[in-house]
Design a protein around this motif. Structure first.
Motif, PDB file in Angstrom:
ATOM      1  N   VAL A 162      57.325  71.957  29.140  1.00  0.00           N
ATOM      2  CA  VAL A 162      56.221  71.705  29.674  1.00  0.00           C
ATOM      3  C   VAL A 162      55.926  71.044  31.146  1.00  0.00           C
ATOM      4  N   GLN A 163      55.198  71.154  31.954  1.00  0.00           N
ATOM      5  CA  GLN A 163      55.082  70.617  33.401  1.00  0.00           C
ATOM      6  C   GLN A 163      53.876  69.867  33.589  1.00  0.00           C
ATOM      7  N   ILE A 164      53.814  68.738  33.911  1.00  0.00           N
ATOM      8  CA  ILE A 164      52.724  67.799  34.425  1.00  0.00           C
ATOM      9  C   ILE A 164      52.837  67.877  35.796  1.00  0.00           C
ATOM     10  N   SER A 165      52.049  68.414  36.573  1.00  0.00           N
ATOM     11  CA  SER A 165      51.921  68.568  38.037  1.00  0.00           C
ATOM     12  C   SER A 165      51.105  67.516  38.575  1.00  0.00           C
ATOM     13  N   GLY A 166      51.118  67.331  40.065  1.00  0.00           N
ATOM     14  CA  GLY A 166      50.304  66.281  40.734  1.00  0.00           C
ATOM     15  C   GLY A 166      48.929  67.012  40.934  1.00  0.00           C
ATOM     16  N   GLN A 167      48.278  66.321  41.933  1.00  0.00           N
ATOM     17  CA  GLN A 167      46.929  66.521  41.940  1.00  0.00           C
ATOM     18  C   GLN A 167      46.823  68.044  42.806  1.00  0.00           C
ATOM     19  N   PRO A 168      45.831  68.879  42.101  1.00  0.00           N
ATOM     20  CA  PRO A 168      45.861  70.228  42.624  1.00  0.00           C
ATOM     21  C   PRO A 168      45.387  70.246  44.097  1.00  0.00           C
ATOM     22  N   GLY A 169      45.913  71.159  44.981  1.00  0.00           N
ATOM     23  CA  GLY A 169      45.715  71.186  46.421  1.00  0.00           C
ATOM     24  C   GLY A 169      46.409  70.353  47.285  1.00  0.00           C
ATOM     25  N   TYR A 170      47.401  69.507  46.643  1.00  0.00           N
ATOM     26  CA  TYR A 170      48.157  68.447  47.472  1.00  0.00           C
ATOM     27  C   TYR A 170      49.401  68.936  47.853  1.00  0.00           C
ATOM     28  N   THR A 171      49.886  68.930  48.760  1.00  0.00           N
ATOM     29  CA  THR A 171      51.014  69.646  49.324  1.00  0.00           C
ATOM     30  C   THR A 171      52.284  69.162  48.464  1.00  0.00           C
ATOM     31  N   THR A 172      52.378  67.885  48.252  1.00  0.00           N
ATOM     32  CA  THR A 172      53.581  67.460  47.537  1.00  0.00           C
ATOM     33  C   THR A 172      53.380  67.885  46.067  1.00  0.00           C
ATOM     34  N   ALA A 173      52.458  68.040  45.371  1.00  0.00           N
ATOM     35  CA  ALA A 173      52.363  68.485  44.102  1.00  0.00           C
ATOM     36  C   ALA A 173      52.713  70.111  43.961  1.00  0.00           C
ATOM     37  N   ILE A 174      52.229  70.578  45.087  1.00  0.00           N
ATOM     38  CA  ILE A 174      52.617  72.185  45.166  1.00  0.00           C
ATOM     39  C   ILE A 174      54.153  72.507  45.315  1.00  0.00           C
ATOM     40  N   GLU A 175      54.618  71.776  46.306  1.00  0.00           N
ATOM     41  CA  GLU A 175      55.892  71.983  46.685  1.00  0.00           C
ATOM     42  C   GLU A 175      56.948  71.368  45.543  1.00  0.00           C
ATOM     43  N   VAL A 191      65.813  79.170  29.490  1.00  0.00           N
ATOM     44  CA  VAL A 191      64.681  77.913  29.220  1.00  0.00           C
ATOM     45  C   VAL A 191      63.266  78.577  29.796  1.00  0.00           C
ATOM     46  N   THR A 192      62.481  78.258  28.899  1.00  0.00           N
ATOM     47  CA  THR A 192      60.897  78.659  28.849  1.00  0.00           C
ATOM     48  C   THR A 192      59.987  77.659  29.367  1.00  0.00           C
ATOM     49  N   LEU A 193      59.375  77.913  30.376  1.00  0.00           N
ATOM     50  CA  LEU A 193      58.524  76.909  31.051  1.00  0.00           C
ATOM     51  C   LEU A 193      57.222  77.401  30.324  1.00  0.00           C
ATOM     52  N   VAL A 194      56.530  76.775  29.063  1.00  0.00           N
ATOM     53  CA  VAL A 194      55.579  77.346  28.539  1.00  0.00           C
ATOM     54  C   VAL A 194      54.290  77.059  29.155  1.00  0.00           C
ATOM     55  N   GLU A 195      54.115  75.848  29.699  1.00  0.00           N
ATOM     56  CA  GLU A 195      52.692  75.701  30.291  1.00  0.00           C
ATOM     57  C   GLU A 195      52.930  74.440  31.407  1.00  0.00           C
ATOM     58  N   THR A 196      51.836  74.360  32.491  1.00  0.00           N
ATOM     59  CA  THR A 196      51.800  73.418  33.367  1.00  0.00           C
ATOM     60  C   THR A 196      50.495  73.182  33.350  1.00  0.00           C
ATOM     61  N   GLN A 197      50.116  71.717  33.302  1.00  0.00           N
ATOM     62  CA  GLN A 197      48.771  71.064  33.646  1.00  0.00           C
ATOM     63  C   GLN A 197      48.732  70.127  34.656  1.00  0.00           C
ATOM     64  N   PRO A 198      47.818  69.866  35.475  1.00  0.00           N
ATOM     65  CA  PRO A 198      48.048  68.675  36.226  1.00  0.00           C
ATOM     66  C   PRO A 198      47.777  67.324  35.862  1.00  0.00           C
ATOM     67  N   VAL A 223      60.114  67.765  29.308  1.00  0.00           N
ATOM     68  CA  VAL A 223      58.785  67.347  30.108  1.00  0.00           C
ATOM     69  C   VAL A 223      59.258  67.316  31.625  1.00  0.00           C
ATOM     70  N   TYR A 224      58.950  67.948  32.378  1.00  0.00           N
ATOM     71  CA  TYR A 224      59.132  67.601  33.907  1.00  0.00           C
ATOM     72  C   TYR A 224      57.710  67.256  34.463  1.00  0.00           C
ATOM     73  N   SER A 225      57.679  66.189  35.285  1.00  0.00           N
ATOM     74  CA  SER A 225      56.494  65.466  35.725  1.00  0.00           C
ATOM     75  C   SER A 225      56.627  65.350  37.119  1.00  0.00           C
ATOM     76  N   GLY A 226      55.822  65.517  38.186  1.00  0.00           N
ATOM     77  CA  GLY A 226      55.835  65.297  39.490  1.00  0.00           C
ATOM     78  C   GLY A 226      56.197  64.202  40.157  1.00  0.00           C
ATOM     79  N   ASP A 227      55.932  63.129  39.133  1.00  0.00           N
ATOM     80  CA  ASP A 227      56.301  61.683  39.567  1.00  0.00           C
ATOM     81  C   ASP A 227      56.686  60.696  38.276  1.00  0.00           C
ATOM     82  N   ASP A 228      57.178  59.839  38.409  1.00  0.00           N
ATOM     83  CA  ASP A 228      57.566  58.956  37.209  1.00  0.00           C
ATOM     84  C   ASP A 228      56.281  58.270  36.527  1.00  0.00           C
ATOM     85  N   ASN A 229      55.267  57.980  37.227  1.00  0.00           N
ATOM     86  CA  ASN A 229      54.131  57.408  36.788  1.00  0.00           C
ATOM     87  C   ASN A 229      53.554  58.239  35.824  1.00  0.00           C
TER      88      ASN A 229
END
Length: 319
Positions: A162-175, A191-198, A223-229
């Motif tokens: 699963v992926q936890i991305s950053g703020q929607p519309g924010y370039t860093t999060a998108i990239e 490997v299957t990425l089953v879902e992403t949520q911000p 779990v992949y997160s767009g930053d360690d926080n």
């Protein structure tokens, strides 16, 4: 040399610091930041930027914070244009929405340097240089870290992520999300990425997102997160559910909390990125542009992989 830092209120409804030498400087450089109070990376970045400006006799700096508000950042851009500063550095709150303000600065003859997170591609013609990390590469490197660990564990043909991305519309999060999503199937095609949520760069929200993932999915291997926080927020949720030992946590922008969790053996890997390097690179890029130097449009600094295996080679982050 004496320096001054005066807090005042601008028409953009935000405070700013005027930082510079007592004697007349060669350049006045304005910066409008994204949201200084949202996390320790941005707080450390601002302190480092002010310190770098104070240490440079060539520069007076007008330091602004948009507080995460696009409208405020646009108003701050208008203010800096009216002040006729020599250059503007912008850390965009939204890579698309700020383009008209960036274009206005460009048309006024003020070079714009984008820092940390780039604006949308259609605004590139109005920007002299981007200074910051290569966020697509960061996402790709995070995918490689995760895939290598899955291979070591022998689950590369069955793992679910699963992926936890950053703020929607924010370039860093998108990239970062895009870099991860493109690279993972190249290195671990099964490997299957089953879902992403911000997670909006917020630890508490990311913990809530992870709590929902844990209810929804009985089998989560990574779990992949767009930053360690955000990653530590996800880790906290998994620990509370007594499932952290079964999950590989990988992030980006190695925060101190991520580094500490790696040291405890709870968090596997991340991408090492310094807000001090980020801030100093942005200021130097603006100075180099004003000095007439030949600067690349994409002016990246390196962000290497860090895992439990090599973390001793890196200092604990200061943010």
């Amino acid at each position: 040399m004496n320096f001054r830092k005066t807090l005042v209120t601008t028409t953009a409804l935000a405070s700013f610091a005027m930082v510079g030498a007592a004697a007349a400087a060669d350049y006045t450089i304005g910066i409008t930041q994204n949201n200084v109070g949202v996390d320790s990376y941005q707080t450390t970045y601002e302190k480092a930027f002010i310190a770098a400006a104070e240490a440079n006799d060539k520069v007076d700096a007008v330091v602004l914070d948009a507080g995460g508000d696009v409208a405020r950042q646009i108003a701050q851009m208008e203010d800096l244009i009216q002040q006729n500063v020599d250059a503007i550095i912008i850390w965009p709150t939204n890579g698309q929405a700020v383009i008209p303000a960036v274009r206005k600065a460009h048309n006024a003859g003020i070079p714009v340097i984008v820092t940390n997170s780039n604006i949308a591609e259609e605004g590139f013609d109005f920007v002299r240089s981007f200074s910051g990390p290569d966020n697509v590469t960061q996402g790709a490197r995070s995918a490689e870290i995760m895939c290598d660990k899955f291979k070591e564990m022998g689950i590369e043909n069955e793992a679910q992520v699963v992926q936890i991305s950053g703020q929607p519309g924010y370039t860093t999060a998108i990239e970062r999300a895009g870099g991860f999503e493109d690279r993972l199937p190249e290195v671990c095609p099964n490997v299957t990425l089953v879902e992403t949520q911000p997670g909006d760069w917020n630890r508490e929200k990311s913990q809530q997102v992870m709590e929902a993932f844990l209810v929804k999915y009985d089998d989560i291997d990574g779990v992949y997160s767009g930053d360690d926080n955000m990653g530590v927020g996800a880790l906290n949720a998994a620990k509370a559910a007594d499932r952290a030992g079964d999950i590989i946590f990988v992030g980006a922008t190695n925060f101190a909390v991520g580094y500490e969790a790696m040291g405890r053996g709870e968090y596997w890997g991340s991408i090492y990125q310094s807000p001090v390097d980020d801030a100093e690179a942005a200021l130097q890029t603006a100075i180099d542009v004003l000095d007439g130097k030949d600067i690349p449009f994409l002016n990246y600094f390196d962000t290497p992989k860090i895992t439990q295996d090599n973390m001793s080679e890196f200092d604990k982050p200061v943010f």
